[in-house]
Scaffold this motif. Structure first.
Motif, PDB file in Angstrom:
ATOM      1  N   TYR A  10       0.838  -1.192   0.000  1.00 14.90           N
ATOM      2  CA  TYR A  10       0.000   0.000   0.000  1.00 14.90           C
ATOM      3  C   TYR A  10       0.877   1.248   0.000  1.00 14.90           C
ATOM      4  O   TYR A  10       2.044   1.205   0.369  1.00 14.90           O
ATOM      5  N   LYS A  40      -1.653   3.592   5.598  1.00 11.22           N
ATOM      6  CA  LYS A  40      -1.369   2.988   4.292  1.00 11.22           C
ATOM      7  C   LYS A  40      -2.670   2.938   3.503  1.00 11.22           C
ATOM      8  O   LYS A  40      -3.723   2.576   4.042  1.00 11.22           O
ATOM      9  N   ALA A  41      -2.604   3.311   2.217  1.00  9.96           N
ATOM     10  CA  ALA A  41      -3.828   3.400   1.413  1.00  9.96           C
ATOM     11  C   ALA A  41      -3.549   3.009  -0.034  1.00  9.96           C
ATOM     12  O   ALA A  41      -2.403   3.028  -0.492  1.00  9.96           O
ATOM     13  N   GLN A  42      -4.607   2.681  -0.739  1.00  9.13           N
ATOM     14  CA  GLN A  42      -4.575   2.417  -2.180  1.00  9.13           C
ATOM     15  C   GLN A  42      -5.747   3.129  -2.818  1.00  9.13           C
ATOM     16  O   GLN A  42      -6.838   3.180  -2.250  1.00  9.13           O
ATOM     17  N   LEU A  66      -5.830   0.753   5.265  1.00  8.95           N
ATOM     18  CA  LEU A  66      -5.635  -0.334   6.223  1.00  8.95           C
ATOM     19  C   LEU A  66      -5.916   0.144   7.640  1.00  8.95           C
ATOM     20  O   LEU A  66      -5.514   1.246   8.029  1.00  8.95           O
ATOM     21  N   HIS A 110      -9.740  -3.144   6.662  1.00 12.59           N
ATOM     22  CA  HIS A 110      -9.545  -1.858   5.995  1.00 12.59           C
ATOM     23  C   HIS A 110     -10.858  -1.081   5.885  1.00 12.59           C
ATOM     24  O   HIS A 110     -11.935  -1.654   5.930  1.00 12.59           O
TER      25      HIS A 110
END
Length: 119
Positions: A10, A40-42, A66, A110
């Motif tokens: 991520y 943390k990211a997407q 997350l 998440h």
């Protein structure tokens, strides 16, 4: 466990939002503390469910954040800054999104956010 195992996949991000009331010395609430938290990211395309939500506009995206390590929850008053990969922006960079809707996934690993590009 999911976040610890897959966090490296991520992108680095920072979640901004209210963490609670701000108090004056006499105990009166004077506003809200704006907190920031690394996470943390997407970023992905909005899914069908998001496209059916009230208020959806073209350009809204899905942002997976997350939960591992988060001490606060994103709200619709939050914003998130996600580090953009080199292929998304020349030279890389950061993208700021306002949170338009949120949902915790069934496993609690998440948050599923609908983000809109912030001004």
């Amino acid at each position: 466990m999911f976040g610890a195992a897959f966090g490296g996949l991520y992108l680095d991000a920072t979640l901004y939002g209210s963490t609670g009331p701000a108090y004056a010395t006499n105990g009166e609430i004077t506003g809200w503390d704006d907190g920031e938290q690394a996470c943390k990211a997407q970023i992905d395309a909005a899914d069908y469910r998001m496209r059916q939500e009230d208020g959806f506009v073209d350009g809204d995206v899905m942002i997976l954040v997350l939960t591992h390590g988060l001490t606060t929850q994103p709200t619709t008053d939050s914003e998130i800054v996600v580090e953009a990969p080199l292929y998304a922006l020349p030279g890389g960079g950061y993208q700021r999104w306002s949170v338009e809707s949120r949902k915790l996934d069934a496993a609690g690993s998440h948050w599923i956010l609908r983000g809109r590009k912030a001004g």
